[in-house]
Each structure stands twice: as C-alpha cells, then as structure tokens.
Design a protein around this motif. Structure first.
Motif, PDB file in Angstrom:
ATOM      1  N   ALA A   1      52.861  -1.673 -10.253  1.00 42.59           N
ATOM      2  CA  ALA A   1      54.560  -1.347 -10.556  1.00 42.59           C
ATOM      3  C   ALA A   1      54.781  -2.107 -11.856  1.00 42.59           C
ATOM      4  O   ALA A   1      54.470  -3.287 -12.072  1.00 42.59           O
ATOM      5  CB  ALA A   1      55.169  -1.533  -9.578  1.00 42.59           C
ATOM      6  N   TYR A   2      55.495  -1.684 -12.418  1.00 46.02           N
ATOM      7  CA  TYR A   2      56.056  -2.675 -13.758  1.00 46.02           C
ATOM      8  C   TYR A   2      57.421  -1.941 -14.561  1.00 46.02           C
ATOM      9  O   TYR A   2      57.164  -0.478 -14.940  1.00 46.02           O
ATOM     10  CB  TYR A   2      54.950  -2.660 -14.824  1.00 46.02           C
ATOM     11  CG  TYR A   2      55.091  -3.670 -15.916  1.00 46.02           C
ATOM     12  CD1 TYR A   2      55.888  -3.534 -17.099  1.00 46.02           C
ATOM     13  CD2 TYR A   2      54.818  -4.874 -15.629  1.00 46.02           C
ATOM     14  CE1 TYR A   2      56.008  -4.430 -18.135  1.00 46.02           C
ATOM     15  CE2 TYR A   2      54.884  -5.645 -16.552  1.00 46.02           C
ATOM     16  CZ  TYR A   2      55.554  -5.375 -17.852  1.00 46.02           C
ATOM     17  OH  TYR A   2      55.563  -6.513 -18.801  1.00 46.02           O
ATOM     18  N   PHE A   3      58.135  -2.514 -14.828  1.00 45.54           N
ATOM     19  CA  PHE A   3      59.137  -2.217 -15.807  1.00 45.54           C
ATOM     20  C   PHE A   3      59.552  -3.441 -16.617  1.00 45.54           C
ATOM     21  O   PHE A   3      59.858  -4.618 -16.142  1.00 45.54           O
ATOM     22  CB  PHE A   3      60.757  -1.969 -15.231  1.00 45.54           C
ATOM     23  CG  PHE A   3      61.723  -1.533 -16.069  1.00 45.54           C
ATOM     24  CD1 PHE A   3      62.775  -2.455 -15.753  1.00 45.54           C
ATOM     25  CD2 PHE A   3      61.713  -0.717 -16.985  1.00 45.54           C
ATOM     26  CE1 PHE A   3      64.120  -2.226 -16.579  1.00 45.54           C
ATOM     27  CE2 PHE A   3      62.859  -0.604 -17.812  1.00 45.54           C
ATOM     28  CZ  PHE A   3      63.984  -1.421 -17.644  1.00 45.54           C
TER      29      PHE A   3
ATOM     30  N   GLN B   1      59.289  -0.318 -21.011  1.00 48.91           N
ATOM     31  CA  GLN B   1      57.763   0.097 -20.780  1.00 48.91           C
ATOM     32  C   GLN B   1      57.874   0.330 -19.087  1.00 48.91           C
ATOM     33  O   GLN B   1      58.424  -0.171 -18.390  1.00 48.91           O
ATOM     34  CB  GLN B   1      57.093  -1.225 -20.879  1.00 48.91           C
ATOM     35  CG  GLN B   1      55.549  -1.155 -20.204  1.00 48.91           C
ATOM     36  CD  GLN B   1      54.862  -2.467 -20.294  1.00 48.91           C
ATOM     37  OE1 GLN B   1      54.652  -3.077 -21.434  1.00 48.91           O
ATOM     38  NE2 GLN B   1      54.611  -3.046 -19.243  1.00 48.91           N
ATOM     39  N   VAL B   2      57.061   1.297 -18.735  1.00 45.47           N
ATOM     40  CA  VAL B   2      57.226   1.745 -17.318  1.00 45.47           C
ATOM     41  C   VAL B   2      55.689   2.222 -16.978  1.00 45.47           C
ATOM     42  O   VAL B   2      55.023   3.142 -17.464  1.00 45.47           O
ATOM     43  CB  VAL B   2      58.104   2.693 -17.076  1.00 45.47           C
ATOM     44  CG1 VAL B   2      57.815   3.786 -17.857  1.00 45.47           C
ATOM     45  CG2 VAL B   2      58.468   3.079 -15.540  1.00 45.47           C
ATOM     46  N   TYR B   3      55.288   1.662 -15.876  1.00 40.03           N
ATOM     47  CA  TYR B   3      53.806   1.951 -15.198  1.00 40.03           C
ATOM     48  C   TYR B   3      53.741   1.616 -13.713  1.00 40.03           C
ATOM     49  O   TYR B   3      53.912   0.684 -13.336  1.00 40.03           O
ATOM     50  CB  TYR B   3      52.679   1.256 -15.836  1.00 40.03           C
ATOM     51  CG  TYR B   3      51.542   1.384 -15.596  1.00 40.03           C
ATOM     52  CD1 TYR B   3      50.455   0.347 -15.096  1.00 40.03           C
ATOM     53  CD2 TYR B   3      51.064   2.845 -15.113  1.00 40.03           C
ATOM     54  CE1 TYR B   3      49.412   0.643 -14.621  1.00 40.03           C
ATOM     55  CE2 TYR B   3      49.998   2.948 -14.575  1.00 40.03           C
ATOM     56  CZ  TYR B   3      48.863   2.016 -14.177  1.00 40.03           C
ATOM     57  OH  TYR B   3      47.613   2.168 -13.810  1.00 40.03           O
ATOM     58  N   PHE B   4      53.722   2.879 -13.125  1.00 44.41           N
ATOM     59  CA  PHE B   4      53.449   2.668 -11.642  1.00 44.41           C
ATOM     60  C   PHE B   4      52.055   3.157 -11.203  1.00 44.41           C
ATOM     61  O   PHE B   4      51.874   4.298 -11.583  1.00 44.41           O
ATOM     62  CB  PHE B   4      54.770   3.279 -10.900  1.00 44.41           C
ATOM     63  CG  PHE B   4      55.611   2.357 -10.229  1.00 44.41           C
ATOM     64  CD1 PHE B   4      55.453   2.158  -8.990  1.00 44.41           C
ATOM     65  CD2 PHE B   4      56.466   1.804 -11.346  1.00 44.41           C
ATOM     66  CE1 PHE B   4      56.470   1.151  -8.445  1.00 44.41           C
ATOM     67  CE2 PHE B   4      57.513   0.834 -10.737  1.00 44.41           C
ATOM     68  CZ  PHE B   4      57.344   0.505  -9.385  1.00 44.41           C
TER      69      PHE B   4
ATOM     70  N   GLY C   1      56.513  -4.051 -10.077  1.00 40.66           N
ATOM     71  CA  GLY C   1      55.739  -4.000 -11.269  1.00 40.66           C
ATOM     72  C   GLY C   1      54.576  -4.951 -11.457  1.00 40.66           C
ATOM     73  O   GLY C   1      54.297  -5.747 -10.825  1.00 40.66           O
ATOM     74  N   PHE C   2      53.971  -4.017 -12.234  1.00 36.77           N
ATOM     75  CA  PHE C   2      52.445  -4.705 -12.895  1.00 36.77           C
ATOM     76  C   PHE C   2      53.102  -5.409 -13.989  1.00 36.77           C
ATOM     77  O   PHE C   2      54.178  -5.324 -14.568  1.00 36.77           O
ATOM     78  CB  PHE C   2      51.738  -3.787 -13.419  1.00 36.77           C
ATOM     79  CG  PHE C   2      50.424  -4.022 -13.992  1.00 36.77           C
ATOM     80  CD1 PHE C   2      49.225  -4.449 -13.362  1.00 36.77           C
ATOM     81  CD2 PHE C   2      50.368  -4.228 -15.498  1.00 36.77           C
ATOM     82  CE1 PHE C   2      48.105  -4.897 -13.648  1.00 36.77           C
ATOM     83  CE2 PHE C   2      49.007  -4.538 -15.781  1.00 36.77           C
ATOM     84  CZ  PHE C   2      48.178  -4.816 -15.192  1.00 36.77           C
TER      85      PHE C   2
ATOM     86  N   TYR D   1      56.185  -8.127 -12.004  1.00 39.61           N
ATOM     87  CA  TYR D   1      54.890  -7.820 -11.491  1.00 39.61           C
ATOM     88  C   TYR D   1      54.766  -8.405 -10.013  1.00 39.61           C
ATOM     89  O   TYR D   1      55.266  -9.347  -9.620  1.00 39.61           O
ATOM     90  CB  TYR D   1      53.808  -8.494 -12.295  1.00 39.61           C
ATOM     91  CG  TYR D   1      52.510  -8.454 -11.903  1.00 39.61           C
ATOM     92  CD1 TYR D   1      51.670  -9.469 -11.522  1.00 39.61           C
ATOM     93  CD2 TYR D   1      52.012  -7.068 -11.896  1.00 39.61           C
ATOM     94  CE1 TYR D   1      50.099  -9.277 -11.083  1.00 39.61           C
ATOM     95  CE2 TYR D   1      50.573  -7.210 -11.694  1.00 39.61           C
ATOM     96  CZ  TYR D   1      49.763  -8.057 -11.288  1.00 39.61           C
ATOM     97  OH  TYR D   1      48.446  -8.213 -10.972  1.00 39.61           O
ATOM     98  N   ASP D   2      53.872  -7.438  -9.261  1.00 39.43           N
ATOM     99  CA  ASP D   2      53.721  -7.718  -7.690  1.00 39.43           C
ATOM    100  C   ASP D   2      52.330  -7.137  -7.490  1.00 39.43           C
ATOM    101  O   ASP D   2      52.116  -5.914  -7.370  1.00 39.43           O
ATOM    102  CB  ASP D   2      54.760  -7.359  -6.915  1.00 39.43           C
ATOM    103  CG  ASP D   2      54.702  -8.382  -5.764  1.00 39.43           C
ATOM    104  OD1 ASP D   2      53.622  -8.718  -5.324  1.00 39.43           O
ATOM    105  OD2 ASP D   2      55.677  -8.726  -5.175  1.00 39.43           O
ATOM    106  N   ALA D   3      51.015  -8.176  -7.380  1.00 44.35           N
ATOM    107  CA  ALA D   3      49.841  -7.677  -7.281  1.00 44.35           C
ATOM    108  C   ALA D   3      49.637  -7.581  -5.669  1.00 44.35           C
ATOM    109  O   ALA D   3      48.861  -6.990  -5.242  1.00 44.35           O
ATOM    110  CB  ALA D   3      48.998  -8.611  -7.928  1.00 44.35           C
TER     111      ALA D   3
END
Length: 292
Positions: free
Chosen positions: A91-93, A75-78, A283-284, A123-125
């Motif tokens: 960010a997320y992996f 899964q990947v979302y930036f 990552g988120f 995850y890092d908000a």
C-alpha cells in the motif's frame, strides 16, 4: 513492476459479492489539496478540539518551477491478493517527488513537489491493510477502499505540513494511527480481460477521478521534538499533476506519469448508492531523496 504504493479509500460502495480484490499500480497523475492540524494529545485530535496550529498545503516553488496551485502531486499504489502479479499486500500514498525534467541530475531534481511541507509517505511491509474495491459499472469504474494504520516499517511513515506557531515544518517521523482513503476512477472504455491473469486491466488514464485521504499521524521525531504531537489531515484528490503538465520522468527518463488498474471483473449489477465509511490507508514506500 513499478515500486509505487496505493492508498486506501474511505468510501464503501453498496455492491454485490462480485466486487473483487483490487490491484492498483502506478497511478501518479493526480494531485491532492487540503489541511493538516496539530494537537497536543490524541484525545484532542480525535475530538478536533484545542488545536495548536493548522496549515494548508500551499503552492511550492523550486527555482522557476511551481506545483499546481496549493497542491502536491500524488502517488498511489496498492496491491491485495494480487494473483498473477508480483506485489502482495502492499500500500502507498505519497507525494510524487521523484519526477524530474532533467533526468541527468537524478530522480526528484527540480521537482517543486520534492519539499517537506505537504509531503506524505506511508509504508507497511508487515501489517496487512484491509483492502476492498474493484470494477463496477461494466468495468468502467474502479473503486478502492483501504483501512489501516502504523506504516512505521523501515521508518517510512512520514507526514509534513502543520508547523509550529509561526514556523516552518520541521523533521517528522512517526506512525499513522489511522488512515482513511477513498479513490474512484472512471474510464471512457471498459477494462480489457488479461488472459494471463484472468483480471480486467486498463492502462488508460481515468476520464474523471475523485477521492480523499484523512486520518491521524503521531509525530515522535527525535531530531525536532518541538513539533511532536498528533496531526490530523484531510486531503482531497483531483486529476492532473505538475509532472504530467511538464512531461517529467523518473528512473533516467524511463517512466512517465502513468495509470494501471487491474482487478477481477464486475459480473453482477451494482446499486448506485455510495455510503461513506471510515477506512484507513496502508502503504508501500519509496525512500525520499534530498531536495536540491
């Protein structure tokens, strides 16, 4: 907006100033393979000496279901400077554990990827990752580079894979001291201009995908301190996933593995050379469900 996070890339492209800030959302039709190695000290992990144990991601099973050979769904979302879009600096992996072939039983039910061994989450908000990337080659190639670390916000920085000698991976928790990720996606047709945002977007699946993720994870679990230490990981990405092959869905069948790439368009020709750079991921996060 889907709650997916993207991982950063460890590949820098010799490109022009027109290379825009990227938004990569909900790309989860790929898998990753690779190894994780455990060390007693950070110095050993950085020098790759005195390894305590090395484990490869192996094929996982859940009843009659198995992952792709020696792989996990990714899964990947930036999101960075996401003008016109909801996410900002995310960010997320992660392993795509949440798909299921039986939505009535809930997200992740029956998914062979929903296993500790080989699971990555970041995850890092609060901390802002260093993100670069965007469209190249007349908007037919998308490149993402991210550098960062930590990921401990909301206690979502997790990595399972390298076990104690002769044992299985246990509970882990900690922080990513370094994370590098490279993602390159090629498309058959150019991305189209979104008049509302002024960015070029595509919902098409890439015709080719390559990339990698690597770094150092510090495990400081209080539930299983016997596995504490420093873990280096080295993963390679490729197209395809168990979820897509089995028509799995998530969120009560609402979502299937899907692709969404968006960024300002490439307006200046870009040289074709690629130079490797050390970058790191942020990552988120999706909170992981229990295994069935």
């Amino acid at each position: 907006m889907l709650a997916r996070v993207l991982v950063g890339a460890a590949c820098a492209v010799a490109l022009s100033a027109a290379y825009g800030s990227p938004l990569l959302v909900s790309y989860d039709d790929f898998h990753y393979t690779g190894t994780v190695t455990r060390y007693a000290t950070l110095a050993d992990a950085q020098a790759a000496t005195n390894a305590l144990a090395t484990a490869s991601i192996t094929t996982a099973t859940n009843q009659t279901r198995t992952t792709l050979p020696n792989a996990r769904d990714g899964q990947v979302y930036f999101a960075s400077d996401a003008a016109g879009y909801d996410p900002v600096d995310l960010a997320y992996f992660s392993t795509a554990w949440y798909f299921t072939t039986d939505p009535a039983n809930g997200n992740g039910w029956g998914n062979p990827n929903n296993t500790n061994t080989g699971f990555v989450q970041y995850y890092d908000a609060s901390a802002t990752p260093v993100v670069s990337g965007g469209w190249l080659d007349a908007n037919t190639r998308f490149v993402l580079d991210v550098s960062g670390g930590d990921g401990d916000s909301f206690n979502h920085a997790r990595l399972w894979a390298a076990a104690a000698e002769g044992g299985e991976a246990g509970n882990t928790a900690g922080t990513f001291l370094a994370f590098q990720l490279n993602l390159v996606a090629d498309f058959a047709a150019p991305a189209a201009l979104d008049d509302a945002t002024g960015w070029y977007t595509t919902l098409a699946a890439p015709t080719a995908l390559s990339g990698s993720a690597s770094g150092i994870f510090q495990n400081d679990s209080t539930t299983d301190p016997s596995l504490n230490g420093f873990y280096t990981f080295d993963f390679a990405f490729a197209s395809g996933s168990w979820a897509s092959q089995n028509e799995a869905t998530w969120n009560n069948g609402q979502y299937t593995p899907q692709s969404f790439f968006a960024a300002p368009g490439a307006t200046v020709p870009v040289p074709g050379t690629l130079a490797l750079l050390g970058l790191a991921l942020a990552g988120f996060t999706l909170t992981r469900s229990g295994r069935d």
